[in-house]
Write an enzyme that holds these catalytic residues in place. Structure first.
Site, short mmCIF file in Angstrom:
data_model
loop_
_atom_site.label_atom_id
_atom_site.label_comp_id
_atom_site.label_asym_id
_atom_site.label_seq_id
_atom_site.Cartn_x
_atom_site.Cartn_y
_atom_site.Cartn_z
N GLU A 76 39.95 39.57 41.55
CA GLU A 76 40.88 40.64 42.39
C GLU A 76 40.58 40.98 43.92
OE1 GLU A 76 41.52 44.57 40.93
OE2 GLU A 76 43.62 44.81 41.95
N ASP A 92 38.63 40.88 37.10
CA ASP A 92 39.11 42.21 37.58
C ASP A 92 37.93 43.15 37.41
OD1 ASP A 92 40.18 44.41 38.53
OD2 ASP A 92 42.34 44.19 37.57
N ILE A 94 37.38 46.20 38.76
CA ILE A 94 37.85 47.35 38.13
C ILE A 94 39.21 47.48 37.82
CG2 ILE A 94 37.92 50.03 38.54
CD1 ILE A 94 35.31 49.90 40.28
N ASP A 95 39.60 47.55 36.66
CA ASP A 95 41.20 47.45 36.37
C ASP A 95 41.67 48.82 36.14
OD1 ASP A 95 43.96 46.25 36.11
OD2 ASP A 95 43.49 46.72 33.96
#
Ligand code: IPD
Length: 271
Positions: A76, A92, A94-95
Site C-alpha cells: 500500500e 497492507d 496497517i489496514d
C-alpha cells in the site's frame, strides 16, 4: 533457476508471512505514540498515513526479499517490485490507519501470497488484541489456531452486514446512498474501518456479510482467502473474483440474496 509453481509450499509461505506480520505488529505498537501525533494525508483528507505504515511496510519488504529475493511485491505504501518467480506478495502494513491514529483497536497487518494468479495463503493480524487469522488455500481458516466457520444466514432481514467507504468524496456519497436503501432491510450495519478485519469477521461469524466497492488488492487479498476458506462465498457482483470493482462476502444463501439487491442499488446510484 525459476521455481515451478507446483513446488511452492503454501505452509512455507504462510510461516514467513506470519513471522513478518508479528514483527510488523510489534513495530507499529512500539511506534504508536509518535506515529499517532503526526499523521499525514494521501489521496484525500480522510486517507491517513503515518510513519508506522511506512516503517512496517519496509520491514515486511526487507524480510520477504531476504527470504525470497525473486518474488514480486506490492504494498500500500508504494512497494512495487517485479519478480521472476510465480509468487506475488500483497502487503497492507496497517489496514485501518484511521483506527490506528485514533487508537481504536481495529487495525491490522495483512500479508498474502499469490502464486500464478491464485491466492495461496494469507495472514491478518490485529496487533492490539493478538488475534491472528490465517488461511492456506484448500486448508481451511483459523484464528489463533482455532478453525473458523462463516455463518449460514439465509434471511436478509435478520442479517448483520459490514461495509466500508472509500476515500473519494463522490464515491462516499454513492456508498451512503446505497446504505440509505439497504439499512431498513437488514438487522443492522457495521463499519469497523479495516477491510481485512471485516473479512475475518465474516470468517468468524461476527457478521453475516461484508461488502465494499473500490478496495485495493492489498486490502482484500489475505482476508478474502480467509473468509472463503471459512466457507463464505467471496466474489464481485457478476460471478467474478473479488476486486477493486466490488467485493461481497457472505454464506452462500445470503450471498444469493444480497448480490442481486446490491447490483440493483449500485445501478440506481449512478455510473
Ligand atoms: C481502508 C480500510 C477501510 C476501507 C477502505 C480501505 P487503509 O484501508 O480497509 O475499512 O473501507 O476502503 O482503503 O487505507 O486503512 O489501509
Amino acid at each position: 533457476m525459476n521455481e515451478p509453481a507446483a513446488a511452492i509450499d503454501g505452509r512455507t509461505l504462510i510461516g514467513l508471512a506470519v513471522d513478518l506480520a508479528e514483527e510488523a505488529g510489534a513495530l507499529v505498537a512500539k511506534m504508536a505514540a509518535t506515529a499517532r501525533s503526526s499523521p499525514t494525508t494521501k489521496s484525500s483528507s480522510s486517507d491517513l498515513v503515518t510513519e508506522a505504515d511506512q516503517a512496517a511496510e519496509q520491514l515486511i519488504v526487507d524480510g520477504l526479499l531476504a527470504a525470497r529475493p525473486n518474488d514480486a511485491i506490492e504494498g500500500e505504501e508504494g512497494a512495487s517490485l517485479p519478480g521472476t518467480s510465480p509468487v506475488t506478495w500483497h502487503i497492507d502494513p496497517i489496514d485501518g490507519t484511521t483506527n490506528y491514529v485514533y487508537a481504536i483497536p481495529a487495525f491490522s497487518i495483512s500479508i498474502a501470497a499469490e502464486v500464478d494468479g491464485a491466492m495461496r495463503c494469507g495472514v491478518v493480524l490485529n496487533p492490539t488484541t493478538g488475534e491472528r487469522y490465517e488461511a492456506v488455500a484448500g486448508g481451511g481458516a483459523t484464528c489463533n489456531g482455532e478453525p473458523l466457520r462463516a455463518r449460514r444466514s439465509d434471511v436478509l432481514a435478520t442479517s448483520l452486514i459490514a461495509t466500508g467507504f472509500g476515500y473519494n468524496a463522490e464515491r462516499r456519497r454513492r456508498q451512503a446512498e446505497i446504505l440509505v436503501e439497504l439499512l431498513p432491510t437488514v438487522r443492522d450495519i457495521r463499519r469497523f474501518g479495516s477491510a481485512a478485519l471485516d473479512l475475518c469477521a465474516v470468517a468468524t461469524g461476527q457478521v453475516d456479510a461484508y461488502y465494499e466497492r473500490g478496495l485495493n488488492r492489498w486490502d482484500l487479498a489475505a482476508g478474502a482467502l480467509i473468509a472463503a476458506e471459512a466457507g463464505a462465498v467471496v466474489a464481485d457482483l457478476r460471478d467474478g473474483p473479488p476486486g477493486p470493482e466490488f467485493l461481497l462476502a457472505a454464506g452462500p444463501e445470503l450471498f444469493a440474496e444480497l448480490a442481486p439487491l446490491l447490483r440493483r442499488l449500485e445501478a440506481d446510484s449512478g455510473p
